[in-house]
Design an enzyme around this catalytic site. Structure first.
Site, PDB file in Angstrom:
ATOM      1  N   ARG A  76       0.805  -1.213   0.000  1.00 12.58           N
ATOM      2  CA  ARG A  76       0.000   0.000   0.000  1.00 12.58           C
ATOM      3  C   ARG A  76       0.846   1.276   0.000  1.00 12.58           C
ATOM      4  O   ARG A  76       0.664   2.159  -0.816  1.00 12.58           O
ATOM      5  CB  ARG A  76      -0.916   0.051   1.232  1.00 12.58           C
ATOM      6  CG  ARG A  76      -2.273  -0.543   1.048  1.00 12.58           C
ATOM      7  CD  ARG A  76      -2.729  -1.182   2.333  1.00 12.58           C
ATOM      8  NE  ARG A  76      -1.858  -2.316   2.607  1.00 12.58           N
ATOM      9  CZ  ARG A  76      -2.034  -3.535   2.074  1.00 12.58           C
ATOM     10  NH1 ARG A  76      -3.053  -3.763   1.324  1.00 12.58           N
ATOM     11  NH2 ARG A  76      -1.191  -4.522   2.323  1.00 12.58           N
ATOM     12  N   THR A  77       1.761   1.345   0.972  1.00  8.95           N
ATOM     13  CA  THR A  77       2.495   2.597   1.146  1.00  8.95           C
ATOM     14  C   THR A  77       3.467   2.805  -0.015  1.00  8.95           C
ATOM     15  O   THR A  77       3.572   3.906  -0.561  1.00  8.95           O
ATOM     16  CB  THR A  77       3.228   2.590   2.499  1.00  8.95           C
ATOM     17  OG1 THR A  77       2.304   2.163   3.498  1.00  8.95           O
ATOM     18  CG2 THR A  77       3.752   3.953   2.863  1.00  8.95           C
ATOM     19  N   LYS A 104      29.475   0.380  -0.443  1.00  8.09           N
ATOM     20  CA  LYS A 104      30.928   0.635  -0.444  1.00  8.09           C
ATOM     21  C   LYS A 104      31.347   1.318   0.852  1.00  8.09           C
ATOM     22  O   LYS A 104      32.505   1.684   1.017  1.00  8.09           O
ATOM     23  CB  LYS A 104      31.302   1.555  -1.618  1.00  8.09           C
ATOM     24  CG  LYS A 104      30.944   1.030  -2.985  1.00  8.09           C
ATOM     25  CD  LYS A 104      31.273   2.118  -4.030  1.00  8.09           C
ATOM     26  CE  LYS A 104      30.732   1.771  -5.391  1.00  8.09           C
ATOM     27  NZ  LYS A 104      30.743   2.937  -6.299  1.00  8.09           N
ATOM     28  N   ARG A 125      10.950   4.656   4.726  1.00  3.16           N
ATOM     29  CA  ARG A 125      10.451   3.580   5.600  1.00  3.16           C
ATOM     30  C   ARG A 125      11.636   2.704   5.969  1.00  3.16           C
ATOM     31  O   ARG A 125      12.351   2.207   5.100  1.00  3.16           O
ATOM     32  CB  ARG A 125       9.384   2.742   4.912  1.00  3.16           C
ATOM     33  CG  ARG A 125       9.014   1.515   5.731  1.00  3.16           C
ATOM     34  CD  ARG A 125       7.935   0.676   5.133  1.00  3.16           C
ATOM     35  NE  ARG A 125       6.626   1.245   5.372  1.00  3.16           N
ATOM     36  CZ  ARG A 125       5.490   0.542   5.304  1.00  3.16           C
ATOM     37  NH1 ARG A 125       5.523  -0.735   4.983  1.00  3.16           N
ATOM     38  NH2 ARG A 125       4.333   1.124   5.535  1.00  3.16           N
ATOM     39  N   HIS A 153       3.395   5.479  12.250  1.00  2.34           N
ATOM     40  CA  HIS A 153       3.059   5.486  10.825  1.00  2.34           C
ATOM     41  C   HIS A 153       2.107   6.678  10.603  1.00  2.34           C
ATOM     42  O   HIS A 153       0.897   6.504  10.442  1.00  2.34           O
ATOM     43  CB  HIS A 153       2.396   4.158  10.444  1.00  2.34           C
ATOM     44  CG  HIS A 153       2.337   3.880   8.972  1.00  2.34           C
ATOM     45  ND1 HIS A 153       2.456   4.870   8.007  1.00  2.34           N
ATOM     46  CD2 HIS A 153       2.155   2.718   8.297  1.00  2.34           C
ATOM     47  CE1 HIS A 153       2.351   4.311   6.811  1.00  2.34           C
ATOM     48  NE2 HIS A 153       2.176   3.009   6.960  1.00  2.34           N
TER      49      HIS A 153
END
Ligand code: NCD
Length: 302
Positions: A76-77, A104, A125, A153
């Site tokens: 969804r997000t 690296k 996220r 959230h």
């Protein structure tokens, strides 16, 4: 159009650059955003019966999606942020740490400096709850928290509050029960805090071991620790307007999560008020029986 412009102006004059947690929002901010969302919804393309009208509010702007690969899976997000950006006329790119110079040894801070140099907004996220704050402290462009570990959230909360306003016309005065994994479920953490701004103190219903952490309990928050087989009974006593169910966040703890499983089915629904709303941030696993999908109280796919 005049109303929309006024709302946009209010949002543009908003003095906060980043969207990191729900704590930073006042009730006024949330009401303005809900008002704006309502006006933008016809441009979202969600109503397939209407011809989509593109809106150029973000024309020429680039969004970087920074989702920790492998650890923080998302449907969804990860999908709705770019969809919204593209509906608004902007474009998106995905940053994948595992194929970047971070492999690296480039630092998080330097990586952020570079990414913010060639984007206009970063959506983050990450499993580490502090990641989004570090990114925001270095970024030259706004950073949006799309879920930080098991902490918060905030954009899901804005959507949840919007859903409540659409269903009930208000947030104030609603009786809200949050059910399930209240310990690791980040959506309920920010929701409980968001509701408090409207004078709503949620009641938690959860099994022993998955209680709401102290930092997310509002002054009037109450909790009932139950055997999850008795979820229907607990809800029938409470008679909430909103049942906000959550998935047991199995990936966030070791050990047996199955013992916490529960289900909201037709039998549970029969004990709830006729005008209640069943909400869930999704994905659902087994806690929402498919048999309730067609009930008009089920609004999780809305
Ligand atoms: C939730 C999340 O990722 O926190 N989903 C979402 O973003 N709508 C809920 C979950 O994973 O259980």
């Amino acid at each position: 159009l005049i109303n929309l412009s006024l709302l946009l102006l209010k949002i543009l004059m908003w003095n906060r650059k980043h969207l990191l947690d729900i704590d930073a929002f006042s009730r006024d901010d949330i009401e303005n955003l809900i008002g704006l969302a309502g006006r933008l919804e016809p441009f979202s393309g969600i109503d397939k019966s209407k011809k989509f009208k593109p809106l150029g509010l973000c024309r020429g702007q680039i969004m970087t999606l920074w989702f920790e690969p492998g650890k923080e899976n998302s449907t969804r997000t990860f999908g709705s942020f770019p969809a919204a950006m593209m509906r608004l006329g902007g474009s998106c790119k995905v940053f994948d740490e595992t194929t970047s110079s971070m492999m690296k040894g480039e630092s998080l801070e330097d990586t952020t400096r570079i990414l913010s140099g060639h984007s206009d907004v970063i959506v983050d996220r990450h499993r580490d709850a502090g990641h989004v704050y570090t990114v925001a402290s270095v970024s030259s462009v706004p950073v949006i928290n799309a879920g930080n570990g098991s902490a918060q959230h905030p954009t899901q909360t804005l959507l949840d509050l919007y859903t409540m306003v659409k269903k009930f016309g208000r947030i104030e005065g609603l009786k809200v029960a949050v059910v399930g994994d209240l310990k690791f479920g980040r959506t309920v953490h920010s929701l409980v805090k968001g509701l408090e701004k409207f004078g709503v103190h949620a009641t938690g219903i959860c099994p022993q071991g998955l209680e709401m952490p102290g930092e997310f309990r509002t002054s009037g928050y109450e909790e009932r620790i139950i055997d999850m087989n008795d979820t229907g009974q607990a809800l029938s006593e409470l008679k909430p307007d909103v049942v906000y169910a959550t998935r047991i966040q199995a990936e966030r703890f070791s050990g047996n999560s199955e013992k916490y499983n529960y289900v909201i089915n037709k039998k549970v629904l029969s004990m709830l008020p006729k005008n209640a709303a069943i909400m869930h941030p999704l994905p659902r696993i087994s806690e929402l029986s498919r048999e309730i999908d067609s009930d008009e109280r089920s609004v999780y796919f809305h």
